[in-house]
Design an enzyme around this catalytic site. Structure first.
Site, short mmCIF file in Angstrom:
data_model
loop_
_atom_site.label_atom_id
_atom_site.label_comp_id
_atom_site.label_asym_id
_atom_site.label_seq_id
_atom_site.Cartn_x
_atom_site.Cartn_y
_atom_site.Cartn_z
N GLU A 141 9.26 -1.34 -10.78
CA GLU A 141 7.95 -1.85 -11.33
C GLU A 141 7.19 -1.14 -12.11
OE1 GLU A 141 6.05 -1.88 -7.14
OE2 GLU A 141 6.88 -3.75 -6.67
N ASP A 168 10.08 -6.68 0.99
CA ASP A 168 8.96 -5.87 1.01
C ASP A 168 7.97 -5.87 2.09
OD1 ASP A 168 7.31 -3.87 -0.17
OD2 ASP A 168 6.35 -5.21 -1.77
N GLU A 191 -0.02 -3.34 4.65
CA GLU A 191 -0.21 -4.00 3.45
C GLU A 191 -0.09 -5.61 3.67
OE1 GLU A 191 2.59 -2.84 0.26
OE2 GLU A 191 1.76 -4.28 -1.00
#
Lengths: 658, 658
Positions: free
Chosen positions: A267, A346, A374
């Protein structure tokens, strides 16, 4: 200012131990912590910390030829004395908290000495805290509980009392390592390794008395950005020297420093690829700098193409970690731990295991979990994740009677183990975690990391008892609200393992197509006929083939694939009949109506505890349950409408779909 | 530092006028500006500014009993002298630039005196500039050309040379008012009205010599936030007094201050609703404070429910401005201008006219356009908007032979006119507008505001000639690249007037469902059978009924509704046949393939001008065309795939749809 919530260590939790006469034998900073705990508890509850005479409880830290694990303890009771023995401070601290959790039952009857030792060698929390507030990600990346407890105003806090209280909480659940800064290492944060090192010393001093070693996330480009070198090539001697010298300086300042955490070539973070090197080259240069001091590098396996083309259905983000890392098995130094996210994508509410975990027998692996919510409601939703982690850690990649994931992480399978790592969910919020009930996820992580075999309901029960005391009505209500909340969250969000469907960027709330045409590799491929990702070997991306038997076959076939992962592995028509007997489209409707209604019932249940829990806890949770109900309703309606518009199949029960 | 681009006023644009002997007669700051222009041009090109003797050009500013418009001028040529006459500085400045644009032809043959006057009384540019950089919106809200030319580091810039150059550009195209700050008025910006007023004085001094009056956007809550009053109720005497006193102080400092711009009760801005008052009450309290000084309040009609429920198909954002404001016709003071966005939603590439514009015969109305390309490519895409504005200003709400929108704005229909207002597209970028070719939108706005009847290709031609000179190849290439670019942009983005389909928040690039389940009231309702918003009276939201005849009938029927607005007014099956003879679904495919391919051709065409335009312009445009092609390809593929997945109808020409 509102006071800080005591989490699972209120004074009341120490009632049994605090009302006893206790002797503590031994030396060192962690033993001193135990002594301090006893003293405080005794002052509160009328007991005494004594040096001699008869005692109810004796805590002894002393060498023992038969015991080599400094974290182990033995607890037993003979006559009227309960005895905890350990060979080092950490073991004594863990034994002490074991007795705290036992409460009155620790002081009744007789019990032969029993040894307790952690199942995992490493039980670590990573903080994604930034020193400077990041313009997009804020101070704590994916943090939902306010600012950092470590940092404020661009520096380590002058007042570390919150960090001290946090270290105490972590010590009580056996966490033994903390990563102090975000794995996305920005400019200021990089300097923790060099000129801000005196600040790291201060943090390490706070954690040390609780048996916790600190780690720093470092930037792979540090030799350039901090060292002024022209390259960060891991095979360049000057780079190697820079890491060696820099690391030696860190250990001179923090002798028990744990090591590094690295997110490289991921990323946008720098990494060895820029120099034509692989991840083993990258990890080993750091490992060799750390080795003389007993340090470890945690090298994250979260590497994938984040500029994927949604048009290309052959690229598969789920495959990426395996494709990158499995070929490197055996190439990593012994003090490298490859830190692998438990799922291949993820931290979704439902994923299969990451096949990397079963693919590298000659590599130390750590399993990475996400305590910060998240993708699971961002600490606005009740989503008790312990059952998910329990399921993941108990998964047997090679089938029945073969090792579990926890065995692999613990080093009981092949290679030595790397342990269990999780991303912390705390911030400077008065409740630590935003949602008061999210404290249970932090507690549960520590408890599972200590022993993955414990039942998740038992861990929850432990947490409820410590935090709220022994009122039966409260205990029952909390089990009802929290016990099934992970599955409830799954029901009203992305169905059948397909994942994502969240708003891009902030990852909160529904957006069915939010990631469908993006570069992030997270697609559901819904069209008017069907939905799901074909990850089979026969016709799909081949991801299913990354698993060993039996799972490669189980996942490969739509006949044997478990319902809850069906759309992760297969693209099926809306009329496909699940093992449950219902069609995919009807399952989507049914679970979304059910999940939302379960939230409504959670709110009703919570209303019953008013007056039985502290009012500030009651109010905060009640307000958040209202938001959860609003959001779950939005999830229900957007997902149902989306699939109704696409499929044209009406709800068999004719409920309202907008 | 790179130099600032001269835009359409390079030295070469003054060649004809600068090589002449010129006399300027008259006094005042704007006449001085003309004199300065002549002097500089003459110095560059060998002419002379003279006081007596024979001249080629005479510019005379003097009273004339027959002329009352200070912005009008008369130009003619007798013998060898071209003469421009005006009664005031602004008219002389506009006459001067008229001669500049004529070039050599101004000095050939004879021409009888001809009067020129602006068709619109107000030609205004609003700046959505913040003094402080806003954490989400940046310094210039919806700005795509860098920071503000007015503000830096939390204050008005010390060096106002960029503002001076900007004022000169605006004066040359007849813009006569500038709004200095964002209509979303944040904390620091609010203070421009009070303690930061000396800074406003500095800006007004820069604009004054170019015939431009400045305005401030004010917060309706200013009596509370700045004045310390307990209320901002417009009918409260203390509030009225506060506005009166505050306004008097502004005029004491800036005697030619234009007035206020207000966004009230809109997207979270405070307004009269909080006190149970209506928009007329709100506007009039400001108008009465301004009236003694000849000031005007521009009150925006952009009011709608921005917490709409996507499930509720009866609420219609397009209806909102009419529903709020039409009942108030006649209730506004004479110095209130109701500033109405040209379309009923929000500056989409294609919208019908806002029916408010034809619904308030007793109210001064201004039409608001958007020069900044929020939804039209953000100055990364070539999208020459002059044809769109031309079409909107030329629209006849009551049908053939009845007044146009421009007539209404100019006061030629019923009430006195409020003029034309647009949101500026400039910033501190060296090219002013990010994309060098977006300068043409700013130029074109000024020219259309002056005379809406001029052909858009002629305006473009004027801009090309001034900016790039007279090279035929460049001229032809620019017409090819820019002339049809609005329609090209429409082709590859949201089809048939349905709008939005952009990424939420930043509004750049495709996200077909990006706003489909949001609170913003912007939906397309695509399902497996069809797409579009039913806004008919018969079965829809009734929006079509807000138009007078003939349009209420034209839009009401799917038979008569123009193709380009079909999905704005109707929800139709994918197989519905357009007037063009193709189906809706095939039209979507065809236009998206075509639009994207047109961008590829634009890039090819641009490549031909290399060496014929300044290299920095060439490079910037070439790089942006590459981005436009990437983005148009993404639009094509996402839109086509989205509708293919939903409809299941294959492309009749079997092109690749992913």
């Amino acid at each position: 200012m509102i006071g800080v919530h005591p989490a699972w260590l209120p004074a009341s939790a120490f009632r049994a131990i605090g009302s006893r006469r206790t002797r503590v034998l031994g030396e060192g900073p962690v033993v001193a912590t135990v002594r301090g705990e006893i003293g405080a508890a005794a002052a509160e509850h009328g007991g005494a910390l004594v040096d001699d005479g008869p005692v109810d409880l004796e805590l002894v830290c002393a060498p023992d030829a038969g015991e080599t694990d400094p974290e182990a303890f033995v607890v037993g009771r003979a006559g009227t004395t309960t005895v905890v023995r350990a060979v080092d401070g950490p073991g004594l601290l863990y034994g002490f908290h074991h007795v705290v959790r036992l409460g009155e039952s620790a002081f009744a009857g007789e019990a032969p000495p029993k040894r307790h030792a952690p199942r995992q060698p490493v039980r670590m929390l990573d903080h994604w805290d930034n020193v400077d507030v990041h313009p997009v990600m804020g101070q704590v990346e994916r943090g939902y509980a306010g600012g950092s407890i470590f940092y404020a105003d661009g520096a380590v806090r002058a007042d570390l009392s919150r960090t001290r209280a946090y270290a105490r909480l972590l010590g009580s659940i056996g966490v033994n390592r903390v990563g102090l800064n975000n794995v996305n290492v920005h400019r200021t944060e990089a300097r923790l390794l060099t000129d801000l090192l005196p600040e790291v010393v201060r943090l390490a001093e706070v954690f040390r008395p609780h048996g916790i070693r600190v780690h720093l996330s470092v930037s792979f480009a540090a030799p350039i950005t901090l060292g002024g070198l022209p390259t960060a090539d891991p095979l360049d001697p000057a780079v190697r020297d820079w890491w060696a010298r820099t690391t030696a300086r860190v250990y001179a300042a923090v002798p028990d420093f744990g090591g590094y955490v690295v997110k490289a070539d991921s990323e946008g973070q720098p990494g060895p690829f820029a120099y034509g090197r692989d991840h083993a080259d990258g990890a080993n240069v750091l490992a060799r700098a750390l080795a003389p001091f007993g340090g470890t590098v945690f090298w994250r396996a979260f590497v994938y193409d984040h500029h994927q083309d949604w048009r290309d259905r052959s690229t598969d983000r789920a495959r990426a970690a395996y494709d990158h890392f499995a070929p490197l098995d055996g190439a990593f130094d012994p003090n490298v731990v490859l830190q692998v996210k438990a799922g291949p994508v993820d931290f979704q509410v439902r994923e299969p295991l990451s096949p990397v975990i079963a693919a590298m027998p000659r590599t130390r692996l750590a399993v990475e979990l996400q305590v910060t919510q998240e993708y699971t409601g961002q600490q606005k939703h009740v989503c008790h994740l312990v059952p998910q982690w329990r399921e993941m850690l108990g998964f047997r990649p090679w089938g029945d009677d073969r090792p579990t994931v926890a065995d692999i992480a613990a080093g009981r399978a092949a290679a030595p183990g790397g342990g269990v790592v999780a991303v912390s969910n705390v911030g400077d919020d008065p409740f630590w975690t935003g949602h008061p009930l999210a404290q249970a996820n932090l507690f549960g992580f520590g408890r599972l990391a200590w022993d993955d075999r414990v039942a998740s309901e038992a861990v929850l029960d432990e947490w409820i008892g410590l935090t709220f005391g022994e009122t039966t009505a409260v205990r029952e209500a909390l089990h009802e609200v929290m016990g099934g909340s992970w599955l409830t969250y799954e029901r009203y969000t992305a169905p059948l393992g397909v994942g994502f469907m969240v708003n891009p960027g902030d990852h909160y709330g529904p957006s069915v197509d939010g990631y469908e045409y993006s570069r992030w590799g997270t697609y559901h491929f819904a069209d008017r006929d069907g939905v799901g990702v074909d990850r089979t070997r026969a016709t799909g991306t081949g991801f299913a083939g990354q698993f060993p038997q039996p799972w490669r076959e189980v996942y490969e076939s739509v006949e044997t694939c478990p319902d809850e992962l069906l759309l992760f592995f297969h693209h099926v028509p809306y009329g496909h009949v699940l093992h449950s007997g219902t069609t995919v489209i009807q399952h989507i409707y049914d679970t979304h109506f059910a999940g939302r209604d379960e939230v409504a019932r959670m709110a009703d249940t919570w209303a019953k505890v008013e007056g039985h829990v502290p009012s500030e806890v009651y109010e905060r949770v009640a307000a958040l349950l209202a938001e959860q109900l609003r959001c779950a309703t939005e999830w229900r309606d957007q997902v149902n409408t989306y699939f109704w518009r696409k499929s044209g199949v009406p709800d068999a029960r004719a409920r309202t779909i907008h």
